[in-house]
Scaffold this motif. Structure first.
Motif, short mmCIF file in Angstrom:
data_model
loop_
_atom_site.label_atom_id
_atom_site.label_comp_id
_atom_site.label_asym_id
_atom_site.label_seq_id
_atom_site.Cartn_x
_atom_site.Cartn_y
_atom_site.Cartn_z
N GLY A 1 1.03 -1.26 0.13
CA GLY A 1 0.11 0.01 0.00
C GLY A 1 0.96 1.30 -0.03
N TYR A 2 0.27 2.35 -0.53
CA TYR A 2 1.17 3.69 -0.68
C TYR A 2 0.46 4.84 -0.76
CZ TYR A 2 4.98 6.91 -1.64
OH TYR A 2 6.07 7.84 -1.65
N GLY A 3 0.60 5.74 0.39
CA GLY A 3 0.14 7.03 0.57
C GLY A 3 1.03 7.99 -0.29
N PRO A 4 0.93 8.05 -1.55
CA PRO A 4 2.04 8.94 -2.14
C PRO A 4 2.72 10.27 -1.36
CG PRO A 4 0.97 8.12 -3.61
CD PRO A 4 0.18 7.89 -2.58
N ALA A 5 3.96 10.38 -1.06
CA ALA A 5 4.42 11.81 -0.58
C ALA A 5 4.33 12.77 -1.64
CB ALA A 5 5.80 11.79 -0.12
N PRO A 6 4.06 14.21 -1.43
CA PRO A 6 3.80 15.17 -2.27
C PRO A 6 5.08 15.16 -3.32
CG PRO A 6 3.51 16.23 -0.27
CD PRO A 6 4.08 14.77 -0.04
N GLU A 7 6.23 14.90 -3.00
CA GLU A 7 7.37 14.69 -4.09
C GLU A 7 7.44 13.42 -4.93
OE1 GLU A 7 7.72 14.60 -0.62
OE2 GLU A 7 9.22 13.05 0.01
N LEU B 1 10.81 1.47 -7.22
CA LEU B 1 10.27 0.60 -6.28
C LEU B 1 9.41 -0.63 -6.86
CD1 LEU B 1 8.33 0.54 -3.46
CD2 LEU B 1 6.47 1.70 -4.81
N PHE B 2 9.05 -0.48 -8.14
CA PHE B 2 8.54 -1.51 -8.86
C PHE B 2 9.66 -2.79 -9.02
CE2 PHE B 2 5.32 1.45 -11.17
CZ PHE B 2 4.61 1.44 -10.41
N LYS B 3 11.07 -2.63 -9.22
CA LYS B 3 12.00 -3.40 -9.25
C LYS B 3 12.16 -3.97 -7.78
CE LYS B 3 14.74 -1.38 -12.79
NZ LYS B 3 15.38 0.19 -13.08
N ARG B 4 12.04 -3.11 -6.84
CA ARG B 4 12.11 -3.71 -5.36
C ARG B 4 10.95 -4.68 -5.10
NH1 ARG B 4 15.75 -1.00 -2.32
NH2 ARG B 4 16.69 0.62 -3.45
N MET B 5 9.71 -4.25 -5.92
CA MET B 5 8.54 -5.37 -5.53
C MET B 5 8.82 -6.41 -6.18
SD MET B 5 5.37 -2.68 -5.66
CE MET B 5 4.06 -4.11 -5.90
N GLU B 6 9.48 -6.54 -7.56
CA GLU B 6 9.78 -7.77 -8.31
C GLU B 6 10.66 -8.52 -7.50
OE1 GLU B 6 11.81 -7.05 -11.84
OE2 GLU B 6 10.81 -8.81 -12.84
N LYS B 7 11.70 -8.16 -6.63
CA LYS B 7 12.24 -8.96 -6.04
C LYS B 7 11.73 -9.42 -4.64
CE LYS B 7 16.56 -6.33 -7.12
NZ LYS B 7 17.34 -5.12 -7.14
N LEU B 8 10.52 -8.73 -4.35
CA LEU B 8 9.86 -9.32 -3.22
C LEU B 8 8.81 -10.38 -3.70
CD1 LEU B 8 8.62 -6.33 -1.02
CD2 LEU B 8 10.03 -8.33 -0.14
N HIS B 9 8.58 -10.54 -4.96
CA HIS B 9 7.55 -11.38 -5.53
C HIS B 9 6.36 -10.64 -5.12
CE1 HIS B 9 10.16 -15.05 -6.53
NE2 HIS B 9 10.77 -14.03 -7.00
N ALA B 10 6.13 -9.48 -5.16
CA ALA B 10 5.11 -8.62 -4.87
C ALA B 10 4.42 -8.19 -6.14
CB ALA B 10 5.42 -7.52 -3.77
N THR B 11 3.06 -8.78 -6.27
CA THR B 11 2.50 -8.27 -7.66
C THR B 11 1.49 -7.15 -7.49
OG1 THR B 11 1.03 -10.22 -7.40
CG2 THR B 11 3.13 -10.65 -8.68
N LEU B 12 1.21 -6.66 -6.40
CA LEU B 12 0.06 -5.90 -6.25
C LEU B 12 0.23 -4.50 -5.22
CD1 LEU B 12 -3.67 -6.50 -5.42
CD2 LEU B 12 -2.39 -4.95 -4.01
N ILE B 13 0.10 -3.58 -5.93
CA ILE B 13 0.23 -2.24 -4.98
C ILE B 13 -0.96 -1.24 -5.13
CG2 ILE B 13 1.33 -1.11 -7.10
CD1 ILE B 13 3.08 0.54 -4.60
N GLY B 14 -1.43 -0.77 -4.02
CA GLY B 14 -2.65 0.25 -4.27
C GLY B 14 -2.64 1.26 -3.29
N GLY B 15 -3.43 2.39 -3.57
CA GLY B 15 -3.51 3.41 -2.93
C GLY B 15 -3.87 4.76 -3.80
N ALA B 16 -3.44 5.84 -3.61
CA ALA B 16 -3.69 6.94 -4.48
C ALA B 16 -2.53 7.39 -5.31
CB ALA B 16 -3.98 8.34 -3.48
N LEU B 17 -2.20 6.27 -5.84
CA LEU B 17 -0.60 6.38 -6.63
C LEU B 17 -0.78 7.35 -8.02
CD1 LEU B 17 -0.62 2.39 -7.16
CD2 LEU B 17 0.33 3.69 -5.30
N TYR B 18 -2.08 7.57 -8.35
CA TYR B 18 -2.24 8.79 -9.20
C TYR B 18 -2.11 9.98 -8.95
CZ TYR B 18 -6.45 8.26 -6.45
OH TYR B 18 -7.28 8.24 -5.40
N SER B 19 -1.73 10.19 -7.65
CA SER B 19 -1.84 11.43 -6.88
C SER B 19 -0.89 11.55 -5.55
CB SER B 19 -3.14 11.87 -6.58
OG SER B 19 -3.33 12.99 -5.93
#
Ligand SMILES: O=C(CO)[C@@H](O)[C@H](O)[C@H](O)CO
Ligand SMILES: [Mn+2]
Length: 296
Positions: free
Chosen positions: A65-71, A92-110
């Protein structure tokens, strides 16, 4: 169906000992532990591997999950910030690949939570968000990420997507712009739907096949089963759309730290906030959630 819990239930900060929470989630019977993305850029490869192996050993799937920081706002009106966000997510996505994590959610669009002391430009933020997510979806796909959940949030936390209908329109626009960004999906959360939707069941039906992630919590963010969210209606709607993605509970019951500040919890929601009491409450909520939401 796979049921999970957000680690933040037990914490006051957007970081924690995820190894410990994988073990806890497993011992309480959860299939999924959702972790916050924020600390992952600081992890070494060895730490990512350790986390991945621990999740494997305990049979727990990691979602992010991620609540994106303003930067890290991919839709910022400042091109430099958008560039920075693109770099942040690519890493981040490269790190998720290393974790075998295939889902991320939150206000990624903002970004989240939005600073409403500044004037809101909804149209611009939506347009730049669509462009940004088209790019991010494609990059994430190359890292094996099959779900980027565009969480529809209540008006006090974000202005871009408040309803399932807005989520669907946004996601369809992303797919139209970039065919390789089909991993950009709608994400709903019962707490936010309770504030914004005329009908929670209809909202889920509106998301339909585009629904990729689902958060649960009561109207005041207590664990499922302790309030007045219409769980039967949710069950019927999830069955109607044949949703088979994750259902992750996201309770917040304690004030304190950055989590208390961002979520705006100013009082103990339950009388006993000892770890033991929180564990028991989560276990009971998991039983309730499986009973209410699993369908045949
Ligand atoms: O529902 C929310 C916020 O109200 C969350 O899902 C949030 O996006 C996440 O906590 C960020 O890590
Ligand atoms: Mn949520």
């Amino acid at each position: 169906m796979e049921h999970g819990i957000y680690y933040a239930y037990w914490e006051h900060e957007w970081t924690g000992d995820y190894i410990q929470y994988i073990k806890k989630a497993a011992s309480l019977g959860f299939d999924i532990l959702e972790i916050a993305a924020g600390p992952l850029p600081l992890y070494s490869d060895a730490q990512l591997l350790e986390l991945r192996e621990c999740a494997k050993e305990y049979g727990v799937r990691i979602t992010v999950g991620y609540g994106p920081a303003p930067e890290n706002n991919i839709a910022s009106s400042d091109a430099g910030v958008r560039e920075n966000a693109l770099k942040f997510y690519t890493d981040l996505f490269k790190r998720m690949e290393k974790l075998h994590a295939t889902l991320i959610g939150g206000a990624l669009y903002s970004c989240w939570p939005v600073d409403y002391t500044k004037t809101v430009d909804k149209k611009g933020d939506v347009e730049r968000g669509i462009e940004g997510m088209a790019k991010l979806g494609k990059i994430a796909a190359q890292c094996g990420i099959n779900t980027l959940g565009m969480e529809c949030l209540n008006r006090f936390e974000n202005h871009v997507l408040n309803t399932a209908k807005e989520g669907v329109d946004f996601v369809k626009a992303v797919h139209q712009l970039e065919g390789e960004a089909k991993n950009v999906k709608v994400m709903l959360d019962t707490f936010h739907m309770n504030i914004e939707e005329q009908s929670i069941g209809e909202a889920i039906r509106t998301a339909g096949p585009l629904l990729g992630h689902f958060h649960t919590g009561e109207c005041n963010r207590m664990v499922p089963g302790e309030g007045r969210i219409p769980w039967r209606e949710i069950h019927d709607a999830l069955r109607a759309i044949q949703y088979d993605g994750p259902i992750v509970m996201e309770p917040f019951v304690m004030p304190g730290g950055q989590i208390g500040q961002d979520i705006k919890v100013w009082r103990n929601m339950i009388p006993d906030i000892s770890e033991k009491a929180l564990d028991e409450s989560a276990k009971k909520a998991l039983y309730f959630q499986r009973y209410m939401l699993d369908y045949q």
